[in-house]
Design an enzyme around this catalytic site. Structure first.
Site, short mmCIF file in Angstrom:
data_model
loop_
_atom_site.label_atom_id
_atom_site.label_comp_id
_atom_site.label_asym_id
_atom_site.label_seq_id
_atom_site.Cartn_x
_atom_site.Cartn_y
_atom_site.Cartn_z
N GLU A 1 1.35 5.12 10.23
CA GLU A 1 1.46 5.26 8.76
C GLU A 1 0.94 4.06 7.97
O GLU A 1 1.60 3.59 7.04
CB GLU A 1 2.92 5.55 8.39
CG GLU A 1 3.46 6.79 9.09
CD GLU A 1 4.93 7.06 8.78
OE1 GLU A 1 5.57 6.24 8.11
OE2 GLU A 1 5.44 8.10 9.23
N GLU B 1 4.30 15.04 16.05
CA GLU B 1 5.71 15.09 15.61
C GLU B 1 6.00 16.43 14.93
O GLU B 1 6.53 16.49 13.83
CB GLU B 1 5.99 13.93 14.62
CG GLU B 1 5.61 12.57 15.18
CD GLU B 1 6.02 11.41 14.28
OE1 GLU B 1 6.79 11.60 13.33
OE2 GLU B 1 5.55 10.29 14.55
C1 XIL Z 1 12.53 9.41 12.59
C2 XIL Z 1 13.61 9.71 13.62
O1 XIL Z 1 13.46 11.03 14.06
C3 XIL Z 1 14.99 9.49 13.04
O2 XIL Z 1 15.98 9.62 14.06
C4 XIL Z 1 15.08 8.10 12.42
O3 XIL Z 1 16.33 7.95 11.79
C5 XIL Z 1 13.97 7.88 11.41
O4 XIL Z 1 12.71 8.11 12.06
N1 XIL Z 1 7.59 9.69 11.31
C6 XIL Z 1 7.70 8.95 12.46
C7 XIL Z 1 8.96 8.98 13.23
O5 XIL Z 1 6.70 8.38 12.91
O6 XIL Z 1 9.20 7.78 13.91
C8 XIL Z 1 10.15 9.33 12.36
O7 XIL Z 1 11.27 9.48 13.22
C9 XIL Z 1 9.87 10.57 11.56
C10 XIL Z 1 8.69 10.37 10.66
#
Ligand code: XIL
Length: 378
Positions: A168, A274
């Site tokens: 990001e 994701e």
């Molecule tokens: C999220 C996790 O799923 C949560 O448990 C945590 O509290 C916050 O982060 N983009 C990403 C991930 O790259 O690392 C994030 O994961 C979700 C958004």
């Protein structure tokens, strides 16, 4: 005479025999379609096309979860265990315990591990950017970033197949890069420096840039710019991860397909890293620091209407139709969680009861799973 009778008999029975043969062939065909129409798992359905991954919160899974995991997936990503706040909470103090559990589980069950994440503005402790109470200068932050990457990547060398090196870094607004402490303390080359450090620590690991909304044209263009700049400078990068945190009824199918093709034509790997489809309305994006309450709080606290789950199933199937069509370009598709109860979307961007994944809270297959499995056969 006997010969003549035999011929007669053969001719009389031929039409009947031929009819029997074609009926049998037809039934075998129908039966094989029936059997083939129901692959038992994601791995069986898509494993030949790309890796199918899932984020796991920690290795503390129930036996039923572990079974679902191993039956369906070929790869895992630790959901939080390798983030800087978990693994390097204080300068010089590393805590590999949770992440080690994940890599052990993966090793025992022959799953690939994607390391997530080395450099990110979120879930990163402040100590990286502070020097005796003041903002640390470029040299110190760069030194800390390199040390962090070197220690973490070296620890998992041979156990982690690939790394999300930078997460990001691209801005959602007009700017090119996101305004983060990495950018303000080191400068734009923090990205390049991160990739160089990761490659030096494990030359065999695949190295990726990962981000959300990069399927949308403006952010996609900036991603391609970043990729080309890195390549022009001979920085080792193996692929781009499209996070895939999408929202019901607004999944940008065409943009997703265009982005898969565009990244692939830059000769790097493409991943969906994701994946989830949120059923509760929210603003687009996935910046974990954005908290909000939109769309009326928690509309499905008492359960998700079947009609919504069906729509979700159709949209998941449409996504997998695209992934299947471009299977030659896609390296991996990873879901951000195993079942609805495990999803981060129950607490982000606000507390609500969500249903974004393929299994229910009690590990029953949802319509979305069935739709994705049957999509494989089309
Ligand atoms: C999220 C996790 O799923 C949560 O448990 C945590 O509290 C916050 O982060 N983009 C990403 C991930 O790259 O690392 C994030 O994961 C979700 C958004």
């Amino acid at each position: 005479m006997e010969q003549h009778n035999d011929d007669l008999l053969r001719n009389v029975h031929r039409p009947a025999f031929e009819c029997f043969l074609s009926c049998a062939t037809f039934f075998i065909f129908v039966l094989s379609r029936q059997i083939a129409a129901a692959p038992a798992s994601l791995k069986e359905a898509y494993g030949d096309m790309f890796d199918v991954g899932v984020a796991i919160p920690s290795a503390m899974l129930s036996e039923a979860e572990r079974l679902t995991l191993c039956t369906n997936f070929t790869a895992v990503t630790p959901e939080n265990g390798m983030k800087a706040d978990a693994i390097h909470p204080e300068e010089g103090r590393y805590d590999f315990a949770e992440a080690d559990e994940v890599t052990k589980l993966a090793e025992r069950n022959k799953l690939k591990v994607n390391g997530h994440v080395l450099v990110w503005h979120s879930q990163c402790p402040d100590w990286f950017f502070v020097d005796a109470g003041k903002p640390a200068g470029r040299d110190l932050v760069l030194k800390r970033m390199r040390e962090h990457i070197n220690a973490v990547v070296t620890h998992f060398r041979g156990k982690v197949f690939s790394w999300d090196v930078v997460n990001e870094a691209i801005a959602d607004d007009q700017a090119y890069l996101r305004d983060s402490k990495w950018l303000s303390s080191i400068g734009e080359d923090f990205i390049e420096e991160a990739f160089v450090a990761a490659h030096a620590a494990d030359p065999k690991a695949d190295l990726y840039y990962n981000d959300y909304n990069i399927e949308l044209p403006e952010k996609r263009a900036k991603t391609l710019r970043l990729l080309r700049e890195l390549k022009t400078r001979n920085v080792h990068i193996d692929g781009i991860g499209i996070q895939g945190h999408w929202i019901l009824d607004t999944v940008p199918f065409k943009e997703i397909e265009d982005t898969i093709v565009a990244i692939h034509s830059e000769k790097v790997k493409v991943m969906i890293t994701e994946l989830d489809i949120d059923v509760v309305p929210r603003r687009s994006g996935a910046d974990v620091r954005d908290r909000e309450t939109v769309g009326g709080g928690d509309p499905y606290a008492a359960g998700c209407p079947p009609e919504v789950l069906q729509r979700q199933a159709r949209q998941y199937a449409a996504l997998f139709a695209i992934f299947k069509k471009h299977a030659d370009k896609i390296e991996r598709v990873t879901f951000w969680g195993l079942d609805d109860g495990r999803s981060w979307l129950n607490s982000w961007p606000s507390e609500r009861t969500n249903y974004p994944l393929l299994w229910t809270r009690d590990l029953q297959p949802k319509p979305a799973l069935k739709a994705i499995l049957s999509e494989a056969q089309k």
